[in-house]
Design a protein around this motif. Structure first.
Motif, PDB file in Angstrom:
ATOM      1  N   LEU A   1       0.849  -1.284  -0.009  1.00  0.00           N
ATOM      2  CA  LEU A   1       0.005   0.115  -0.069  1.00  0.00           C
ATOM      3  C   LEU A   1       0.999   1.131  -0.033  1.00  0.00           C
ATOM      4  CD1 LEU A   1      -2.560  -1.147   2.458  1.00  0.00           C
ATOM      5  CD2 LEU A   1      -2.726  -1.338   0.196  1.00  0.00           C
ATOM      6  N   LYS A   2       0.381   2.233  -0.841  1.00  0.00           N
ATOM      7  CA  LYS A   2       1.172   3.501  -1.032  1.00  0.00           C
ATOM      8  C   LYS A   2       0.271   4.647  -0.124  1.00  0.00           C
ATOM      9  CE  LYS A   2       4.127   2.222  -4.807  1.00  0.00           C
ATOM     10  NZ  LYS A   2       4.596   2.730  -6.160  1.00  0.00           N
ATOM     11  N   PRO A   3       1.001   5.663   0.201  1.00  0.00           N
ATOM     12  CA  PRO A   3       0.397   6.940   0.909  1.00  0.00           C
ATOM     13  C   PRO A   3      -0.660   7.302  -0.129  1.00  0.00           C
ATOM     14  CG  PRO A   3       2.587   7.003   1.367  1.00  0.00           C
ATOM     15  CD  PRO A   3       2.388   5.968   0.410  1.00  0.00           C
ATOM     16  N   THR A   4      -1.917   7.907   0.484  1.00  0.00           N
ATOM     17  CA  THR A   4      -2.728   8.584  -0.332  1.00  0.00           C
ATOM     18  C   THR A   4      -2.760  10.123  -0.213  1.00  0.00           C
ATOM     19  OG1 THR A   4      -4.223   6.751  -0.007  1.00  0.00           O
ATOM     20  CG2 THR A   4      -5.257   8.863  -0.958  1.00  0.00           C
ATOM     21  N   PRO A   5      -2.462  10.881  -1.516  1.00  0.00           N
ATOM     22  CA  PRO A   5      -2.590  12.404  -1.136  1.00  0.00           C
ATOM     23  C   PRO A   5      -3.855  12.730  -0.703  1.00  0.00           C
ATOM     24  CG  PRO A   5      -1.495  11.628  -3.323  1.00  0.00           C
ATOM     25  CD  PRO A   5      -2.368  10.322  -2.494  1.00  0.00           C
ATOM     26  N   GLU A   6      -3.799  14.075   0.006  1.00  0.00           N
ATOM     27  CA  GLU A   6      -4.555  14.544   0.759  1.00  0.00           C
ATOM     28  C   GLU A   6      -5.706  15.039  -0.342  1.00  0.00           C
ATOM     29  OE1 GLU A   6      -3.857  17.599   3.805  1.00  0.00           O
ATOM     30  OE2 GLU A   6      -2.678  16.060   4.752  1.00  0.00           O
ATOM     31  N   GLY A   7      -6.568  14.849  -0.123  1.00  0.00           N
ATOM     32  CA  GLY A   7      -7.946  15.790  -1.328  1.00  0.00           C
ATOM     33  C   GLY A   7      -8.272  14.724  -2.525  1.00  0.00           C
ATOM     34  N   SER A   8      -7.404  13.376  -2.579  1.00  0.00           N
ATOM     35  CA  SER A   8      -7.522  12.559  -3.683  1.00  0.00           C
ATOM     36  C   SER A   8      -8.713  11.698  -3.616  1.00  0.00           C
ATOM     37  CB  SER A   8      -6.224  11.693  -3.892  1.00  0.00           C
ATOM     38  OG  SER A   8      -6.137  10.947  -2.663  1.00  0.00           O
ATOM     39  N   GLY A   9      -9.621  11.829  -2.726  1.00  0.00           N
ATOM     40  CA  GLY A   9     -10.574  10.922  -2.460  1.00  0.00           C
ATOM     41  C   GLY A   9     -10.304   9.597  -1.930  1.00  0.00           C
ATOM     42  N   PRO A  10     -11.437   8.741  -2.081  1.00  0.00           N
ATOM     43  CA  PRO A  10     -11.281   7.222  -1.416  1.00  0.00           C
ATOM     44  C   PRO A  10     -10.249   6.368  -1.967  1.00  0.00           C
ATOM     45  CG  PRO A  10     -13.396   7.502  -2.336  1.00  0.00           C
ATOM     46  CD  PRO A  10     -12.863   8.650  -2.477  1.00  0.00           C
ATOM     47  N   GLY A  11      -9.874   5.537  -1.355  1.00  0.00           N
ATOM     48  CA  GLY A  11      -9.105   4.549  -2.121  1.00  0.00           C
ATOM     49  C   GLY A  11      -7.624   5.094  -2.104  1.00  0.00           C
ATOM     50  N   GLY A  12      -6.678   4.475  -3.005  1.00  0.00           N
ATOM     51  CA  GLY A  12      -5.430   4.850  -3.401  1.00  0.00           C
ATOM     52  C   GLY A  12      -4.632   4.007  -4.014  1.00  0.00           C
ATOM     53  N   GLU A  13      -3.308   4.146  -3.995  1.00  0.00           N
ATOM     54  CA  GLU A  13      -2.421   3.237  -5.263  1.00  0.00           C
ATOM     55  C   GLU A  13      -1.976   1.967  -4.127  1.00  0.00           C
ATOM     56  OE1 GLU A  13       1.495   4.242  -7.725  1.00  0.00           O
ATOM     57  OE2 GLU A  13       0.480   5.779  -6.663  1.00  0.00           O
TER      58      GLU A  13
END
Length: 816
Positions: A488-500
């Motif tokens: 799992l990788k960090p999710t940038p702020e304001g990018s919505g749910p989920g992530g990379e």
């Protein structure tokens, strides 16, 4: 030494002591003089016999028996004298009446023919007066014995002249025995004079002085001192011929000890110092014997406890991948504290346990002090583990770091996937659903960006592309096994749910994807992996989980016998031929192996078939039942072999972990070198077991065997000091762990493994040479496989220098 027959006891009771030299008892009376026994009652008293010098067990037994018979006869004679029948004593002895108990069993008809008619009436009256109760009879005998002792001071006392004659005779006999016994009986350890004076080594008189207080922590070189004494209590100078042996065992494992006899100080010549190294906690049995006789208190039980907690050895009992939990619900983890030598380390009885801390932060964010402080620690003293309770108020992905005294634990860093209540219910439905394809949409980032479908089943995770935007087509698949990593990788702020997140298995090119349901994908993947491989990431847990799953398969297959006939001379070929058409059901049956042309029995069958992966699986399948079904496969399964078992593609890069030295020196050389341009071909080594002509496994070469090491090492050095240091070296190697022995081999030869033939095939031979310095660290010449060992004052100093050298100076070159 002395023979005590009935006639001799009769002589003691009836012949005057001045004539004892004619009865062969002058030696006995002489020995009695050394212990203050000068009367017949003294000879018959068991209490006074305890003051005699120690005799051989058989002689002492006969002497005590003679004293008992003598006491019974003196009591009988006193009873007869009480009834004025003392003149009947000799006649009664002829009828084998030698005690008051015998009087009961003497019939009147027999006594009437032996005794005079005038004495028969008195005899019958005296016999009728004897008490019938056992206690009353014992009281009568005690009273009669008191009278015997009192009268013996006046009636049976030896005259001074007789005592002088006996003493002179005894002195002459003792001197003669002391001079002649060693030559007449060379096997005798002590002469008569030594027995009488007590000037000989007496194991029960020896004492042990322990050099530590219990409980003692492991990891140190222990030392205790054996103080040797003579029978008379004087110190005894111990030497090699006294056969001092020390056996130290921990369970079934024997611990090698170093014994140092005597000391430079003459006052310490009666001491023997014993040293040994302890690495495993538990109870040790220490047996100390001198000439096959145990010393006082042997064997001893000594308890050694684990050392202080070592963070780099302690581990968290959890699954290999992320931790999945629900927001607002506490989740418990178990931490197993270990010391430096991987022993379960106890903690002080305090709540909360001191030293353990945890840091929690959102993935890619700063440490949340409030969330970290909300974790609670409790110590379970029974199971010797620390329980950590985590409770996350909000959903998300967090990074956890468990530490002890500021140092992170062995597997203390992991991700925590915190799900909402609805997502938790979705994951539970995914786990219980019979539908094998759970699909989530994602976007492929690596390569050509496009929309893909992530399909998760209990066996694999498949990435599918869309044809014409609605027909899925498989791009690649990752097997659901521990080697597949979902990062799992960090999710940038304001990018919505989920992530990379990233998928990799060490073989295929890694894939980077983005999905709004990333947390659901990761949680489902982790839970399915947990169901496939078990809970905590420990060998015991994996083994229990594996056996439990195999036992479920046993219920689905019959246990009928399946006959297999093979030729002993062609075991491999005929075995492959007999099993090549076997189905899965056939492999699950019990094999009944017979050899053609022999009327033998099945020796276990599987012991003859350690040659293929299918039969390894057969062994594991049978072992799940436990007991007599348990089969031991003497093999170390490499990553490449395990990859085949779980269905992964085998890659040459696996050798980087299976055998790093082989990869760097051989495989990498093959990859980077044009072999067609040269004449030399690299030499490859593979492990090999030793079998006999019938196919039985005889032995498996250990990684580093101390006995093989000692048998084939070339030693250069001479003198008693060098032999002492060399003995310390072999004792240290025997007490070292496998890892430490491999480190010493690496330190000396540059390689931590051996050729298939062990040290015998090591070229050049392993050499141990005396270094010309004192107290320095050992050095090595890896080009010649040579270990240079300086002289040391003690065994502890040598062990400390060896460990320092192999742990701190095992790499690189230095100036000597």
């Amino acid at each position: 030494m002395w023979q005590f027959e009935d006639s001799e006891i009769y002589s003691i009771g009836m012949i005057h002591p001045s004539h004892s030299r004619h009865s062969g008892l002058s030696m006995l009376s002489g020995v009695s003089q050394f212990s203050g026994i000068s009367t017949l009652s003294g000879c018959g008293s068991p209490d006074t016999l305890d003051r005699l010098p120690e005799l051989p067990a058989a002689e002492e037994k006969r002497l005590r028996r003679a004293a008992q018979v003598l006491q019974q006869r003196l009591v009988l004679r006193q009873w007869l004298a009480t009834h004025r029948l003392q003149h009947c004593y000799t006649k009664l002895l002829s009828l084998d009446v030698s005690s008051l108990e015998d009087v009961y069993w003497l019939e009147d008809s027999t006594a009437h023919h032996v005794l005079d008619p005038k004495d028969f009436g008195a005899w019958s009256a005296a016999r009728q007066s004897l008490p019938t109760g056992k206690e009353a009879l014992q009281t009568l005998k005690a009273d009669l014995w008191n009278v015997v002792v009192k009268n013996s001071k006046h009636q049976d006392a030896w005259t001074w002249g007789g005592m002088l004659v006996v003493s002179v005779s005894v002195c002459g006999l003792v001197t003669l025995a002391a001079m002649t016994q060693p030559s007449l009986a060379p096997e005798a350890k002590h002469s008569l004079l030594q027995y009488v004076t007590g000037k000989y080594l007496h194991p029960p008189s020896c004492k042990v002085e322990w050099g530590w207080t219990e409980p003692q922590a492991v990891g140190e070189t222990m030392c205790f001192t054996v103080h040797c004494f003579q029978r008379n209590g004087h110190p005894y100078p111990i030497c090699d011929t006294d056969e001092l042996t020390v056996t130290i065992s921990h369970g079934t494992r024997k611990v090698t000890a170093v014994i140092e006899l005597g000391s430079g100080d003459p006052a310490q010549a009666n001491t023997a110092r014993v040293k040994f190294t302890v690495r495993t906690a538990g109870v040790y049995i220490i047996s100390i014997m001198i000439g096959l006789v145990s010393i006082s208190g042997s064997p001893y039980r000594k308890w050694f406890t684990a050392g202080r907690v070592e963070a780099r050895r302690s581990r968290v009992g959890r699954a290999l991948h992320a931790l999945v939990c629900a927001a607002g619900h506490a989740r418990a983890l178990h931490v197993h504290p270990r010391d430096q030598y991987d022993n379960p380390a106890p903690l002080p009885d305090s709540e909360p346990p001191k030293g353990f801390t945890i840091k929690l932060n959102p993935l890619g964010g700063e440490v949340d002090e409030e969330l970290s402080s909300s974790a609670t620690f409790t110590y379970d003293a029974v199971n010797q583990r620390v329980s950590v309770a985590l409770c996350f108020p909000r959903a998300g992905v967090y990074r956890a770091k468990l530490m002890y005294d500021g140092v992170m634990l062995l597997n203390g860093e992991f991700d925590c996937i915190v799900l909402t209540a609805s997502d938790t219910a979705t994951v539970q439905r995914n786990m219980s659903s019979k539908r094998h394809n759970i699909c989530y949409e994602a976007r492929l980032v690596s390569g050509k960006p496009r929309r893909v479908l992530c399909c998760i089943s209990p066996k694999q995770l498949t990435i599918k592309d869309y044809i014409l935007k609605f027909i899925p087509k498989r791009i690649t698949s990752f097997r659901l096994c521990p080697s597949t990593k979902l990062i799992l990788k960090p999710t940038p702020e304001g990018s919505g749910p989920g992530g990379e997140f990233t998928l990799e298995d060490g073989v295929q090119p890694q894939l980077e994807l983005v999905s709004p349901e990333r947390d659901l994908i990761a949680a489902t993947f982790t839970q399915l992996l947990l169901a496939n491989c078990g809970g905590e990431d420990t060998f015991k847990n994996k083994q229990d989980f594996f056996y439990s799953e195999i036992r479920k398969a046993h219920w689905r297959h019959p246990h009928d016998k399946l006959a297999i006939r093979v030729l002993r001379a062609e075991l491999l070929r005929t075995s492959l031929k007999a099993t090549r058409h076997f189905t899965v059901q056939d492999w699950c049956k019990n094999f009944d192996v017979t050899f053609q042309g022999e009327q033998g029995v099945d020796w276990g069958g599987l012991k003859h078939f350690e040659f293929a992966g299918k039969l390894v699986g057969k062994c594991l399948y049978e072992s799940a039942l436990g007991g007599s079904y348990r089969q031991l496969v003497r093999a170390r399964l490499t990553r490449s072999f395990l990859a085949q078992i779980i269905g992964l593609r085998v890659h040459y890069k696996y050798f980087e972990q299976d055998d790093p030295e082989l990869y760097l020196s051989k495989i990498k050389y093959v990859l980077e070198t044009d072999l067609d341009g040269g004449d030399s071909v690299p030499e490859l080594y593979f492990a090999d077991d030793v079998y006999d002509s019938s196919g039985r496994l005889l032995e498996t070469h250990d990684l580093v065997s101390v006995s093989d090491w000692r048998a084939h090492a070339l030693v250069s050095g001479a003198g008693r000091d060098w032999e002492r240091v060399l003995g310390w070296l072999w004792a240290a190697l025997a007490n070292f762990s496998t890892e430490e022995r491999a480190r010493l081999l690496q330190f000396t030869t540059g390689c931590s493994q051996l050729p298939p033939g062990g040290f015998q095939e090591l070229n050049p031979r392993f050499q141990i040479t005396a270094a010309p310095n004192f107290g320095a660290l050992p050095t090595a010449h890896t080009c010649f496989n040579q270990l240079c060992l300086p002289d040391y004052d003690s065994y502890e100093q040598l062990v400390h220098a060896l460990l320092w050298a192999i742990n701190e100076g095992g790499e690189g070159f230095g100036m000597i």
